[in-house]
Enzyme design. Structure first.
Site, PDB file in Angstrom:
ATOM      1  N   LYS A  89      48.425  35.606  64.774  1.00  0.00           N
ATOM      2  CA  LYS A  89      48.604  34.562  65.802  1.00  0.00           C
ATOM      3  C   LYS A  89      49.867  33.754  65.523  1.00  0.00           C
ATOM      4  O   LYS A  89      50.651  33.479  66.434  1.00  0.00           O
ATOM      5  CB  LYS A  89      47.367  33.650  65.787  1.00  0.00           C
ATOM      6  CG  LYS A  89      47.539  32.303  66.444  1.00  0.00           C
ATOM      7  CD  LYS A  89      46.249  31.507  66.318  1.00  0.00           C
ATOM      8  CE  LYS A  89      46.409  30.055  66.688  1.00  0.00           C
ATOM      9  NZ  LYS A  89      47.184  29.278  65.706  1.00  0.00           N
ATOM     10  N   ASN A  90      50.070  33.377  64.268  1.00  0.00           N
ATOM     11  CA  ASN A  90      51.186  32.474  63.964  1.00  0.00           C
ATOM     12  C   ASN A  90      52.536  33.179  63.945  1.00  0.00           C
ATOM     13  O   ASN A  90      53.557  32.546  63.704  1.00  0.00           O
ATOM     14  CB  ASN A  90      50.939  31.744  62.639  1.00  0.00           C
ATOM     15  CG  ASN A  90      49.824  30.720  62.783  1.00  0.00           C
ATOM     16  OD1 ASN A  90      49.316  30.502  63.887  1.00  0.00           O
ATOM     17  ND2 ASN A  90      49.432  30.101  61.679  1.00  0.00           N
TER      18      ASN A  90
ATOM     19  N   ARG B 202      49.630  23.201  71.059  1.00  0.00           N
ATOM     20  CA  ARG B 202      50.785  22.554  70.467  1.00  0.00           C
ATOM     21  C   ARG B 202      51.961  23.512  70.333  1.00  0.00           C
ATOM     22  O   ARG B 202      53.119  23.126  70.452  1.00  0.00           O
ATOM     23  CB  ARG B 202      50.387  22.018  69.104  1.00  0.00           C
ATOM     24  CG  ARG B 202      51.526  21.370  68.399  1.00  0.00           C
ATOM     25  CD  ARG B 202      51.095  20.942  67.036  1.00  0.00           C
ATOM     26  NE  ARG B 202      52.243  20.735  66.191  1.00  0.00           N
ATOM     27  CZ  ARG B 202      52.909  19.614  66.109  1.00  0.00           C
ATOM     28  NH1 ARG B 202      52.538  18.599  66.817  1.00  0.00           N
ATOM     29  NH2 ARG B 202      53.938  19.507  65.313  1.00  0.00           N
TER      30      ARG B 202
ATOM     31  N   CYS C 120      45.729  16.734  68.859  1.00  0.00           N
ATOM     32  CA  CYS C 120      44.931  17.933  68.749  1.00  0.00           C
ATOM     33  C   CYS C 120      43.734  17.589  67.901  1.00  0.00           C
ATOM     34  O   CYS C 120      43.782  16.643  67.129  1.00  0.00           O
ATOM     35  CB  CYS C 120      45.820  18.991  68.133  1.00  0.00           C
ATOM     36  SG  CYS C 120      45.057  20.101  67.041  1.00  0.00           S
TER      37      CYS C 120
ATOM     38  N   ARG D 216      49.398  15.573  64.493  1.00  0.00           N
ATOM     39  CA  ARG D 216      50.435  16.582  64.662  1.00  0.00           C
ATOM     40  C   ARG D 216      51.685  16.054  65.377  1.00  0.00           C
ATOM     41  O   ARG D 216      51.992  16.450  66.511  1.00  0.00           O
ATOM     42  CB  ARG D 216      49.866  17.813  65.372  1.00  0.00           C
ATOM     43  CG  ARG D 216      48.658  18.358  64.671  1.00  0.00           C
ATOM     44  CD  ARG D 216      48.186  19.647  65.226  1.00  0.00           C
ATOM     45  NE  ARG D 216      48.762  20.798  64.552  1.00  0.00           N
ATOM     46  CZ  ARG D 216      48.363  22.048  64.746  1.00  0.00           C
ATOM     47  NH1 ARG D 216      47.429  22.307  65.594  1.00  0.00           N
ATOM     48  NH2 ARG D 216      48.919  23.037  64.093  1.00  0.00           N
ATOM     49  N   PRO D 217      52.429  15.165  64.744  1.00  0.00           N
ATOM     50  CA  PRO D 217      53.642  14.633  65.364  1.00  0.00           C
ATOM     51  C   PRO D 217      54.761  15.684  65.461  1.00  0.00           C
ATOM     52  O   PRO D 217      54.653  16.767  64.882  1.00  0.00           O
ATOM     53  CB  PRO D 217      54.047  13.509  64.405  1.00  0.00           C
ATOM     54  CG  PRO D 217      53.387  13.822  63.121  1.00  0.00           C
ATOM     55  CD  PRO D 217      52.171  14.644  63.410  1.00  0.00           C
TER      56      PRO D 217
ATOM     57  N   ASP E 293      44.675  26.545  56.909  1.00  0.00           N
ATOM     58  CA  ASP E 293      43.880  27.317  57.879  1.00  0.00           C
ATOM     59  C   ASP E 293      42.678  28.015  57.232  1.00  0.00           C
ATOM     60  O   ASP E 293      41.785  28.492  57.929  1.00  0.00           O
ATOM     61  CB  ASP E 293      44.766  28.367  58.574  1.00  0.00           C
ATOM     62  CG  ASP E 293      45.712  27.723  59.576  1.00  0.00           C
ATOM     63  OD1 ASP E 293      45.437  26.612  60.032  1.00  0.00           O
ATOM     64  OD2 ASP E 293      46.739  28.352  59.903  1.00  0.00           O
TER      65      ASP E 293
ATOM     66  N   ARG F  15      40.516  31.158  70.388  1.00  0.00           N
ATOM     67  CA  ARG F  15      41.944  30.799  70.363  1.00  0.00           C
ATOM     68  C   ARG F  15      42.690  31.622  69.314  1.00  0.00           C
ATOM     69  O   ARG F  15      43.885  31.862  69.454  1.00  0.00           O
ATOM     70  CB  ARG F  15      42.129  29.319  70.013  1.00  0.00           C
ATOM     71  CG  ARG F  15      41.742  28.376  71.119  1.00  0.00           C
ATOM     72  CD  ARG F  15      42.214  26.996  70.798  1.00  0.00           C
ATOM     73  NE  ARG F  15      43.647  27.032  70.489  1.00  0.00           N
ATOM     74  CZ  ARG F  15      44.337  26.023  69.996  1.00  0.00           C
ATOM     75  NH1 ARG F  15      43.731  24.891  69.740  1.00  0.00           N
ATOM     76  NH2 ARG F  15      45.614  26.130  69.752  1.00  0.00           N
TER      77      ARG F  15
END
Ligand code: UD1
Length: 419
Positions: free
Chosen positions: A22-23, A92, A116, A121-122, A306, A398
């Site tokens: 996914k990433n 995001r 989120c 999560r800036p 994760d 997701r």
């Protein structure tokens, strides 16, 4: 409403293949915009984040086909437009389109990526790096407007090795008229692989060291055909399942090197992980695992945030006590209440969870509220006595293509009910 019903599983065995990462696929889908023509990604996971990103690409006028794990993106109909809040609030990673759009159109407007449910999560590190490259940025509460018409060469040292900020700078710099030295970059294997694929497209990204690259912007990138590497977080989730239920399982589609940071922790807890072939590992566990004194999450090559939730489940039933510190996302302890209701003994003090291993968990009704925590609750259901019912399973979709099939293939007892 769909939900999982899970019965206790013991002694897992067999072979499972992990999906594509996914990433990696999410930044690659943004990278595809940088070329003219048809880019093809094989081994693309069918997860809802990919489906949302397809909608974003279609919104830009791209033609996207996704069939049998092969994603093809035809950018020839590209039309600049803004990513509405509909997608940026959901995901995001939609903010990764900022770098690619700025490279392609020179100006871009994006809705602020929403907060989120794992934390704030800036995006300050992304914006600071863009500014150092000469991007002019105006932001208000809802939107960001950026102008990259006057970029300059720069040495940029990220304040923190943010994965997204590293990717965003790369996506802007590779096809711009600049020379950028980017220091203190995120070292996750997906970033290395994204750079390899961009270089295949014609980019000039050179590695100066593990944490520093030089990017020589080029005029043109060409479409490529590339294979998405295996998802190490899925692999870590399935390794945890073996640690919890015991067994002997081959996990293919992943190599041991990308498990750096987590395999050592698993090994020390009592799970045996060996190379089975070039791209598969063998995972064995035939005794109750033991807690380490302390574990903390860190950017790669540290223990990944994760996998923190799956590890929390494993720690809940391992011998001894562990102090588990979450250093990246402040809301990643959301499953603690659910696990305690299943009989775990976990106390939270700020960003530290103190987990006393108990002999067993008991099944009950629990609710997933985010991706990795949701997957961890599935694992808890597999080791708990009795029946566990998990709602909120859309969050798991997701990032996991088919966690139910994968785990059932090796002996899991998970049924999906749809109402
Ligand atoms: C990516 C991964 C996610 C993983 C995370 C950390 C993708 C699509 N997602 O997310 O699965 O959990 O890396 O490994 O690849 N931060 C700031 N300011 C910024 C950017 C980040 O303070 O501008 C902070 C974050 O709040 C967090 C830390 O830096 O505490 C790491 O964030 P980052 O590496 O950027 O994570 P993501 O790219 O969002």
């Amino acid at each position: 409403m769909s939900y999982f019903v899970i019965n206790k599983s013991e002694d897992l065995s067999g072979v499972i293949k992990v999906q594509g990462a996914k990433n990696l696929i999410l930044p690659l889908m943004a990278a595809a915009l940088l070329s003219e023509g048809i880019t093809i990604f094989e081994n693309c996971p069918d997860i809802s984040d990919v489906r949302y990103t397809i909608k974003i690409l279609e919104g830009f006028g791209c033609r996207v086909d996704f069939y049998d794990s092969t994603l093809s993106i035809d950018t020839r109909g590209f039309n600049p437009c803004n990513i509405g809040s509909k997608y940026s609030e959901k995901m995001r990673s939609s903010f990764l389109f900022m770098g690619a759009l700025l490279s392609k159109c020179k100006t871009a407007k994006l809705s602020m990526p929403g907060g989120c449910n794992i934390g704030r999560r800036p995006i300050d590190i992304h914006l600071k790096a863009f500014r150092e490259m000469g991007v002019k940025i105006a932001e208000d509460r809802d939107e960001i407007f950026a102008d990259a018409r006057y970029l300059r060469d720069a040495y940029i040292k990220l304040d923190f090795p943010s994965v997204g900020a590293t990717e965003n700078v790369i996506l802007l710099a590779v096809k711009s008229n600049v020379h950028i030295v980017l220091d203190n970059i995120a070292r996750e294997p997906e970033i290395k692989e994204m750079c390899n694929i961009l270089n295949k497209m014609g980019a000039k990204i050179c590695w100066e060291s593990d944490s520093r690259i030089e990017i020589y912007g080029v005029d043109k990138l060409k479409p490529v055909r590339a294979r998405v590497m295996g998802d190490r977080i899925c692999a870590g989730t399935y390794i945890t399942a073996v640690g919890l239920c015991g067994g002997d399982v081959i996990i293919s589609g992943i190599d041991n090197n990308s498990l750096l940071g987590m395999s050592d922790i698993f090994l020390r807890m009592g799970i045996e992980i060996t190379n089975n072939s070039k791209d598969s590992i063998r995972v064995r566990c035939n005794r109750r695992t033991t807690n380490l004194t302390s574990i903390h999450t860190e950017p790669f090559p540290g223990f990944p945030t994760d996998i923190q939730s799956p590890l929390m489940v494993l720690a809940s039933v391992s011998m001894g006590t562990v102090r588990l510190t979450e250093n990246l996302f402040e809301n990643r302890f959301r499953i603690v209440n659910e696990l305690n209701r299943m009989g775990a003994d976990i106390k939270v003090e700020n960003n530290v969870a103190i987990i006393n291993g108990v002999d067993s968990l008991r099944g009950t009704d629990v609710r997933a509220t985010e991706l990795r925590g949701g997957a961890a609750l599935v694992l808890a259901g597999m080791v708990a006595n009795g029946v566990t019912r998990i709602t909120g399973i859309q969050y798991i979709a997701r990032g996991y293509e088919n966690i139910l099939n994968d785990l059932n293939k090796i002996g899991g007892k998970i049924v999906c009910h749809m109402e």
